[in-house]
Write a protein that holds these residues in place. Structure first.
Motif, short mmCIF file in Angstrom:
data_model
loop_
_atom_site.label_atom_id
_atom_site.label_comp_id
_atom_site.label_asym_id
_atom_site.label_seq_id
_atom_site.Cartn_x
_atom_site.Cartn_y
_atom_site.Cartn_z
N ASP A 224 0.84 -1.21 0.00
CA ASP A 224 0.00 0.00 0.00
C ASP A 224 0.87 1.26 0.00
OD1 ASP A 224 -2.24 -1.62 0.10
OD2 ASP A 224 -2.62 -1.28 2.24
N CYS A 225 1.92 1.22 0.78
CA CYS A 225 2.85 2.36 0.87
C CYS A 225 3.54 2.58 -0.48
CB CYS A 225 3.86 2.06 1.97
SG CYS A 225 4.81 3.47 2.51
N ALA A 226 3.95 1.50 -1.14
CA ALA A 226 4.60 1.61 -2.45
C ALA A 226 3.63 2.19 -3.48
CB ALA A 226 5.10 0.24 -2.90
N LYS A 227 2.36 1.77 -3.42
CA LYS A 227 1.35 2.31 -4.35
C LYS A 227 1.15 3.81 -4.14
CE LYS A 227 -1.40 -1.82 -5.14
NZ LYS A 227 -2.69 -2.47 -4.94
N ARG A 228 1.17 4.24 -2.90
CA ARG A 228 1.02 5.68 -2.61
C ARG A 228 2.19 6.47 -3.18
NH1 ARG A 228 -1.92 6.49 3.14
NH2 ARG A 228 -3.35 4.75 2.94
N LEU A 229 3.38 5.89 -3.10
CA LEU A 229 4.55 6.55 -3.66
C LEU A 229 4.44 6.61 -5.19
CD1 LEU A 229 7.31 7.87 -3.33
CD2 LEU A 229 8.32 5.58 -3.30
N MET A 230 3.97 5.53 -5.81
CA MET A 230 3.77 5.54 -7.26
C MET A 230 2.77 6.62 -7.66
SD MET A 230 5.58 3.42 -9.04
CE MET A 230 4.66 3.27 -10.56
N ALA A 231 1.69 6.74 -6.90
CA ALA A 231 0.69 7.77 -7.20
C ALA A 231 1.29 9.16 -7.06
CB ALA A 231 -0.51 7.62 -6.27
N LYS A 232 2.16 9.35 -6.10
CA LYS A 232 2.79 10.66 -5.90
C LYS A 232 3.74 11.00 -7.06
CE LYS A 232 5.91 13.07 -2.73
NZ LYS A 232 6.72 12.95 -1.50
N VAL A 233 4.52 10.03 -7.49
CA VAL A 233 5.54 10.29 -8.51
C VAL A 233 4.99 10.20 -9.93
CG1 VAL A 233 7.75 9.45 -9.45
CG2 VAL A 233 7.40 9.52 -6.98
N TYR A 234 4.17 9.18 -10.21
CA TYR A 234 3.71 8.93 -11.57
C TYR A 234 2.24 9.31 -11.81
CZ TYR A 234 8.01 6.27 -12.28
OH TYR A 234 9.33 5.88 -12.39
N GLN A 235 1.55 9.78 -10.77
CA GLN A 235 0.14 10.13 -10.84
C GLN A 235 -0.77 8.93 -11.17
OE1 GLN A 235 2.46 12.55 -12.35
NE2 GLN A 235 2.33 13.27 -10.24
N ASN A 236 -0.26 7.72 -10.98
CA ASN A 236 -1.08 6.50 -11.03
C ASN A 236 -0.38 5.42 -10.21
OD1 ASN A 236 0.43 4.47 -12.83
ND2 ASN A 236 0.31 6.25 -14.21
N THR A 237 -1.16 4.46 -9.75
CA THR A 237 -0.59 3.45 -8.85
C THR A 237 0.22 2.40 -9.59
OG1 THR A 237 -2.62 2.15 -8.93
CG2 THR A 237 -2.36 3.71 -7.11
N GLY A 238 0.06 2.31 -10.90
CA GLY A 238 0.83 1.36 -11.67
C GLY A 238 0.50 -0.08 -11.31
N LYS A 239 1.44 -0.96 -11.62
CA LYS A 239 1.23 -2.38 -11.37
C LYS A 239 2.53 -2.97 -10.84
CE LYS A 239 1.10 -5.28 -14.87
NZ LYS A 239 0.67 -6.02 -16.07
N CYS A 240 2.43 -3.75 -9.77
CA CYS A 240 3.60 -4.44 -9.23
C CYS A 240 3.90 -5.63 -10.14
CB CYS A 240 3.34 -4.90 -7.79
SG CYS A 240 4.76 -5.75 -7.07
N THR A 241 5.08 -5.65 -10.74
CA THR A 241 5.44 -6.73 -11.66
C THR A 241 6.39 -7.74 -11.03
OG1 THR A 241 7.22 -5.39 -12.58
CG2 THR A 241 5.08 -5.31 -13.71
N LYS A 242 6.99 -7.36 -9.89
CA LYS A 242 7.97 -8.25 -9.28
C LYS A 242 8.21 -7.86 -7.83
CE LYS A 242 12.59 -9.94 -10.40
NZ LYS A 242 13.73 -9.73 -11.30
N VAL A 243 8.36 -8.86 -6.98
CA VAL A 243 8.83 -8.62 -5.62
C VAL A 243 10.27 -9.14 -5.60
CG1 VAL A 243 8.53 -9.14 -3.18
CG2 VAL A 243 6.53 -8.87 -4.65
N LYS A 244 11.20 -8.22 -5.47
CA LYS A 244 12.61 -8.55 -5.64
C LYS A 244 13.27 -9.07 -4.37
CE LYS A 244 16.39 -6.72 -8.26
NZ LYS A 244 17.01 -5.63 -8.92
N GLU B 261 6.16 2.35 11.45
CA GLU B 261 6.38 3.44 10.50
C GLU B 261 6.98 2.82 9.24
OE1 GLU B 261 7.72 7.73 11.31
OE2 GLU B 261 9.57 6.62 10.91
N PHE B 262 6.29 3.02 8.13
CA PHE B 262 6.73 2.50 6.83
C PHE B 262 7.32 3.66 6.05
CE2 PHE B 262 3.11 -0.04 8.18
CZ PHE B 262 3.60 -1.33 8.06
N ILE B 263 8.51 3.46 5.52
CA ILE B 263 9.17 4.48 4.71
C ILE B 263 9.46 3.87 3.35
CG2 ILE B 263 11.15 6.01 4.47
CD1 ILE B 263 11.36 5.90 7.58
N ALA B 264 8.85 4.44 2.30
CA ALA B 264 9.04 3.95 0.94
C ALA B 264 9.86 4.96 0.16
CB ALA B 264 7.69 3.74 0.25
N GLY B 265 10.82 4.46 -0.60
CA GLY B 265 11.64 5.32 -1.43
C GLY B 265 11.95 4.65 -2.75
N ILE B 266 12.12 5.45 -3.77
CA ILE B 266 12.50 4.93 -5.09
C ILE B 266 14.02 4.80 -5.12
CG2 ILE B 266 12.54 5.36 -7.57
CD1 ILE B 266 9.83 6.71 -7.28
#
Length: 122
Positions: A33-53, A68-73
């Motif tokens: 959920d945190c990663a999706k929020r970051l995608m929405a902030k940066v790309y203006q859409n939540t995109g799609k998770c293609t891989k869990v690395k 506390e969750f901290i997400a970064g690109i």
């Protein structure tokens, strides 16, 4: 580096095992959920998770823990982003709480979980 922070308190409904232990998958779901929020902030859409690395579980989570969750690109290539999310336990319930609402604020929050997701923007 773009990043966001999200906080969540684990409740009794998050408990999966005896002794108030929360299933690790619950924490990973919140990290997504945190990663999706970051995608929405940066790309203006939540995109799609293609891989869990990468998934690393370091500390168990319990009902009452405040995370506390901290997400970064970490890396961007075109419309793909490698997002790392880290979860830190910032508050926990004491072992023998004097009151039902007692908490311990942790001075040096331990790292609980690290997950890396690869997202593709739409």
């Amino acid at each position: 580096m773009e990043s966001i922070t999200m906080r969540y308190r684990m409740s009794d409904r998050d408990v999966f095992y005896g002794g108030g232990v929360v299933n690790g998958a619950r924490g990973i779901t919140l990290m997504e959920d945190c990663a999706k929020r970051l995608m929405a902030k940066v790309y203006q859409n939540t995109g799609k998770c293609t891989k869990v690395k990468k998934v690393r579980l370091y500390e168990p989570l319990f009902a009452g823990d405040y995370l506390e969750f901290i997400a970064g690109i970490k890396k961007q290539e075109g419309n793909k982003a490698l997002i790392e999310v880290r979860a830190y336990k910032i508050i926990q319930v004491p072992e023998d709480p004097p009151y039902p609402s007692s908490i311990d604020v942790l001075e040096d929050p331990p790292l609980c979980t690290v997950v890396q997701f690869v997202y593709e923007a739409n």
